[in-house]
Design a protein around this motif. Structure first.
Motif, PDB file in Angstrom:
ATOM      1  N   GLY A  51       0.794  -1.218   0.000  1.00  0.00           N
ATOM      2  CA  GLY A  51       0.000   0.000   0.000  1.00  0.00           C
ATOM      3  C   GLY A  51       0.822   1.262   0.000  1.00  0.00           C
ATOM      4  O   GLY A  51       0.260   2.359  -0.069  1.00  0.00           O
ATOM      5  N   VAL A  55       3.985   3.820  -1.549  1.00  0.00           N
ATOM      6  CA  VAL A  55       4.777   4.232  -2.704  1.00  0.00           C
ATOM      7  C   VAL A  55       6.064   4.847  -2.174  1.00  0.00           C
ATOM      8  O   VAL A  55       6.025   5.804  -1.384  1.00  0.00           O
ATOM      9  CB  VAL A  55       4.027   5.247  -3.581  1.00  0.00           C
ATOM     10  N   LEU A  57       1.284  -3.104 -14.893  1.00  0.00           N
ATOM     11  CA  LEU A  57       0.190  -3.151 -13.929  1.00  0.00           C
ATOM     12  C   LEU A  57      -0.696  -4.378 -14.086  1.00  0.00           C
ATOM     13  O   LEU A  57      -1.575  -4.618 -13.248  1.00  0.00           O
ATOM     14  CB  LEU A  57      -0.676  -1.895 -14.071  1.00  0.00           C
ATOM     15  N   ASP A  87      -2.293  -6.658 -11.269  1.00  0.00           N
ATOM     16  CA  ASP A  87      -2.113  -5.980  -9.980  1.00  0.00           C
ATOM     17  C   ASP A  87      -0.981  -6.629  -9.183  1.00  0.00           C
ATOM     18  O   ASP A  87      -1.195  -7.248  -8.129  1.00  0.00           O
ATOM     19  CB  ASP A  87      -3.406  -6.007  -9.164  1.00  0.00           C
ATOM     20  N   LEU A  91       5.590  -3.512  -7.647  1.00  0.00           N
ATOM     21  CA  LEU A  91       5.628  -2.730  -8.880  1.00  0.00           C
ATOM     22  C   LEU A  91       6.868  -1.849  -8.850  1.00  0.00           C
ATOM     23  O   LEU A  91       7.052  -1.054  -7.921  1.00  0.00           O
ATOM     24  CB  LEU A  91       4.372  -1.870  -9.011  1.00  0.00           C
ATOM     25  N   LEU A 144      -3.114   6.360 -10.595  1.00  0.00           N
ATOM     26  CA  LEU A 144      -2.914   4.911 -10.515  1.00  0.00           C
ATOM     27  C   LEU A 144      -1.988   4.549  -9.352  1.00  0.00           C
ATOM     28  O   LEU A 144      -2.214   3.563  -8.639  1.00  0.00           O
ATOM     29  CB  LEU A 144      -2.344   4.392 -11.834  1.00  0.00           C
ATOM     30  N   LEU A 145      -0.930   5.339  -9.158  1.00  0.00           N
ATOM     31  CA  LEU A 145      -0.014   5.063  -8.053  1.00  0.00           C
ATOM     32  C   LEU A 145      -0.706   5.262  -6.715  1.00  0.00           C
ATOM     33  O   LEU A 145      -0.503   4.486  -5.768  1.00  0.00           O
ATOM     34  CB  LEU A 145       1.215   5.977  -8.151  1.00  0.00           C
ATOM     35  N   ARG A 146      -1.536   6.285  -6.637  1.00  0.00           N
ATOM     36  CA  ARG A 146      -2.222   6.568  -5.378  1.00  0.00           C
ATOM     37  C   ARG A 146      -3.197   5.455  -5.007  1.00  0.00           C
ATOM     38  O   ARG A 146      -3.420   5.176  -3.829  1.00  0.00           O
ATOM     39  CB  ARG A 146      -2.954   7.903  -5.495  1.00  0.00           C
ATOM     40  N   ARG A 155      -2.817   2.266  -5.670  1.00  0.00           N
ATOM     41  CA  ARG A 155      -2.177   0.957  -5.573  1.00  0.00           C
ATOM     42  C   ARG A 155      -2.334   0.348  -4.185  1.00  0.00           C
ATOM     43  O   ARG A 155      -2.290   1.044  -3.168  1.00  0.00           O
ATOM     44  CB  ARG A 155      -0.687   1.100  -5.887  1.00  0.00           C
ATOM     45  N   GLY A 156      -2.480  -0.991  -4.158  1.00  0.00           N
ATOM     46  CA  GLY A 156      -2.552  -1.693  -2.891  1.00  0.00           C
ATOM     47  C   GLY A 156      -1.293  -2.453  -2.561  1.00  0.00           C
ATOM     48  O   GLY A 156      -1.081  -2.847  -1.415  1.00  0.00           O
ATOM     49  N   GLY A 157      -0.417  -2.689  -3.557  1.00  0.00           N
ATOM     50  CA  GLY A 157       0.815  -3.426  -3.314  1.00  0.00           C
ATOM     51  C   GLY A 157       1.973  -2.498  -3.010  1.00  0.00           C
ATOM     52  O   GLY A 157       1.810  -1.308  -2.720  1.00  0.00           O
ATOM     53  N   THR A 161       5.093  -0.320  -4.164  1.00  0.00           N
ATOM     54  CA  THR A 161       5.489   0.415  -5.366  1.00  0.00           C
ATOM     55  C   THR A 161       6.808   1.119  -5.102  1.00  0.00           C
ATOM     56  O   THR A 161       6.924   1.907  -4.152  1.00  0.00           O
ATOM     57  CB  THR A 161       4.428   1.446  -5.774  1.00  0.00           C
TER      58      THR A 161
END
Length: 744
Positions: free
Chosen positions: A302, A304, A415, A418, A422, A442-444, A446-448, A450
């Protein structure tokens, strides 16, 4: 070239030199009868005797000269003919090239051994091998080299050489061929293996050298009946043939350009915890110099994490070290990388299941359209997610996509599914503000985990943590006195040094009927959404993209559109993609020195010194002159390309996204350098999404994205200029170079 290639190649060369003299030096005469037929080994006769009682060792040592020499001569001739044909076919295209390609395909279908046997009926055996290798092998070389040449023709370093006045033959020999030298050398080694096999086959079938000449293949045929009496008489020549073929095959495989492989990262301590953990990565180059003394970082699900730093500080190297994909020559000597509290897995299965990656180069498959690049059930939805219209770009191959479109297709691929991890390297480079906003969104969401390398403040702003690589460096000082204030705008009465009117290119969807004036000392920028035709327009003005309408004047004189019909040195070009801007076979210093020698006649030593000065002017240290592109970062490559263009000493500099791979400090220094050059009369035309560059412009051409509806209250009349009528940027201070009303 790597030592692992030079070693087997050197062994083969030594073998070729040693074989003709090895027999006499060993004390044996390959023609003299010394024992009974097929006598077993004994003192003084270590490998026994052959069918006629001759020394097997002496005959093996002397018997390789014929087949190996024939194989190498045949391979050299086949590769030379095939390479020349491939360069011509890939460069020219057209009906004649297609006819040559069709003939090559037909010849490839002919069985080689049958062809050689037919030739051997009327020709000596070695000549038949040469004919067979050329007729059967050269067509394959033509296809391989032609495909590589066709792709290289649009490479930045090739187009820049053409624009700078190099003739096509010189470009082929100095830019295209050296870049593909490993491929050609690998083809040569492969042809030699084929020719050696053909030479052995013809000799075994009775078309080889006549007795009593020693020959490995003839020895096999003659001594096969005595295999059980003296096996060495058969095994020795068979092993000799196999050894030479193996060495050639190893050389061929080692020379083929390889993808970056997985490298081992030392197993340093990895603290337990979810997500990605990096501790103390230290990377050295082949000379033992520190390339990266990496910081510690943690990235949890979650989150970045943005990696920032000046150009050349090692940000991309950090990503490669984390993933274990360091380029050849670099090695990690300390540190550790963990995933969920355990060492980061290196297997392909884990990568496919867990990792999404976008590198500096989008690296899309050249033969697949945008939809086929995406391993997802609904590629159209994936394209829409990154802000692309599937109807407009879904069916286009990479060569029809703009730089920003290609980057977003690669992002959609990263992507896909998911991924839990990333990794992105400059995901917004070359993107307009609207596309950048899509990526940030898209970055904001994200759940994985990054991990992103960036120069873009918008991307850094969305990060949960920002990690800096390298110590902050002062901005490089431009050569010569810096410009004072905002600079002196060109006089409105000055005659444009570049005046393009009603330009329409042959690319569907690109802006049409465009007027582009650039005055001496002026800066004109072309802006617009990704894919609206900025790069196409710039390349058309450079003369390397077909134009279907419009006129061009340079320095007040009408100028033809094709680059080959222009006066050399008037225009210089800096392309968009740093990875393709420099010849991989040339050092940075050689790339910059070439225009100085070719266009201005400087002696080699003077040109080298001036190249180092120009590299310093764009903020690069002297040692960069001796490095090849693979040892440079994207920003460093971009600045080398700019220095090469300045070495032309042009009247007009055409620059495609010249600051897209640079950090803010380096961008400011490079723009100051251009301002200083403009004070001496240089005219600059640049495409950009960079607000810092737009704010320095005297004139702005804003192209409308023709793939989207034009926001006008009524249907747009046919032939209306397709340029947005927004006002040029202005500064709140007096002396702004933006002149109100300067509009295309």
């Amino acid at each position: 070239m790597r030592r692992s290639v030079l070693l087997p190649g050197g062994l083969l060369l030594g073998l070729l030199v040693a074989l003709p003299v090895a027999g006499p030096l060993a004390g044996g005469d390959p023609l003299r009868v010394v024992a009974a037929p097929w006598s077993p080994p004994r003192p003084g006769l270590p490998w026994g005797a052959d069918v006629l009682g001759r020394d097997v060792l002496a005959r093996v040592l002397a018997g390789g000269t014929g087949p190996v020499t024939t194989a190498m001569a045949a391979a050299l001739l086949a590769t030379a003919i095939g390479t020349a044909g491939g360069l011509w076919v890939g460069w020219t295209g057209g009906r004649r090239a297609r006819a040559v390609t069709a003939l090559s395909d037909l010849l490839v279908a002919v069985p080689l051994l049958l062809l050689v046997l037919v030739a051997a009926v009327t020709l000596p055996g070695p000549a038949a091998v040469v004919v067979g290798t050329v007729v059967g092998g050269a067509p394959l070389t033509v296809r391989v080299v032609a495909d590589a040449t066709a792709r290289a023709r649009t490479a930045g370093h090739v187009e820049a050489a053409l624009v700078h006045g190099e003739r096509p033959v010189a470009v082929l020999l100095r830019e295209v061929l050296p870049a593909h030298a490993p491929l050609v050398a690998a083809d040569l080694a492969g042809r030699a293996v084929l020719a050696l096999q053909l030479a052995a086959a013809t000799s075994v079938l009775g078309f080889g050298p006549p007795p009593p000449a020693p020959d490995w293949a003839v020895m096999l045929r003659e001594n096969l009946p005595g295999l059980t009496v003296n096996p060495a008489a058969v095994l020795a020549p068979a092993v000799a043939l196999g050894a030479v073929a193996t060495v050639l095959a190893v050389v061929s495989l080692r020379l083929v350009p390889a993808r970056t492989g997985t490298t081992r990262v030392p197993g340093g301590p990895v603290p337990p915890g979810p997500g990605l953990t990096v501790r103390g990565l230290r990377v050295l180059d082949p000379d033992g110099r520190v390339v990266l003394d990496g910081p510690d970082l943690d990235a949890h699900p979650g989150e970045v994490v943005a990696v920032v730093g000046s150009s050349g500080s090692g940000k991309t190297t950090l990503l490669h070290a984390v993933l274990g994909t360091l380029p050849g020559g670099l090695r990690a000597v300390s540190g550790g990388v963990g995933w969920d509290g355990a060492p980061l897995p290196r297997g392909r299965r884990w990568r496919r299941r867990t990792l999404g990656l976008l590198g500096q180069d989008p690296a899309l498959h050249p033969l697949r359209d945008a939809r086929a690049q995406l391993p997802v059930p609904d590629p159209d939805a994936a394209l829409r997610a990154v802000g692309l219209d599937p109807a407009a770009v879904g069916g286009l191959r990479p060569d029809r996509l703009s730089g920003g479109q290609a980057r977003r297709v690669a992002l959609a691929r990263a992507l896909a599914g998911d991924p839990a991890l990333l990794v992105l390297d400059e995901p917004t480079a070359g993107l307009d503000p609207a596309a950048t906003a899509v990526v940030v969104g898209l970055l904001r969401a994200r759940g994985g985990v990054t991990l992103v390398v960036t120069h873009d403040p918008a991307v850094a702003a969305v990060a949960d943590r920002v990690v800096r690589v390298g110590a902050p460096a002062p901005p490089p000082a431009p050569a010569g006195p810096p410009p004072s204030g905002a600079g002196t705008p060109p006089s409105p009465a000055a005659v444009p040094v570049l005046d393009a009117r009603h330009v329409t290119t042959a690319v569907p969807g690109a802006a049409a009927d465009v007027d582009v004036p650039v005055r001496p000392g002026g800066l004109t920028v072309v802006t617009g959404p990704s894919g609206c035709g900025k790069t196409t327009l710039l390349r058309a003005l450079a003369g390397v993209r077909p134009v279907t309408g419009g006129t061009l004047a340079l320095a007040g004189a009408a100028t033809p559109w094709p680059v080959g019909d222009r006066t050399p040195g008037v225009v210089a070009l800096v392309g968009q993609h740093p990875v393709h801007e420099l010849n991989p076979a040339r050092t940075a210093g050689a790339a910059v020195a070439r225009p100085l020698r070719r266009l201005h006649g400087l002696p080699a030593a003077v040109a080298r010194a001036e190249a180092v000065r120009l590299l310093g002017a764009v903020g690069l240290p002297p040692d960069v002159a001796g490095r090849r592109p693979a040892a440079l970062s994207g920003g460093q490559r971009q600045r080398v390309a700019l220095a090469r263009a300045l070495a032309v000493r042009p009247a007009v500099l055409l620059a495609d996204e010249p600051t897209s791979a640079l950090d803010a400090a380096t961008t400011a220094a490079v723009l100051d350098l251009l301002d200083a050059a403009r004070a001496d009369g240089l005219a600059v035309l640049a495409t950009t999404h960079d607000r810092a560059l737009v704010e320095r412009a005297d004139h702005v051409v804003d192209l409308v994205d023709l793939t989207a509806p034009v926001p006008t209250p009524s249907p747009r009349p046919r032939g209306t200029p397709r340029c947005a009528p927004n006002p040029p940027p202005t500064r709140p201070t007096p002396g702004s170079r933006a002149s109100p009303g300067a509009r295309t």
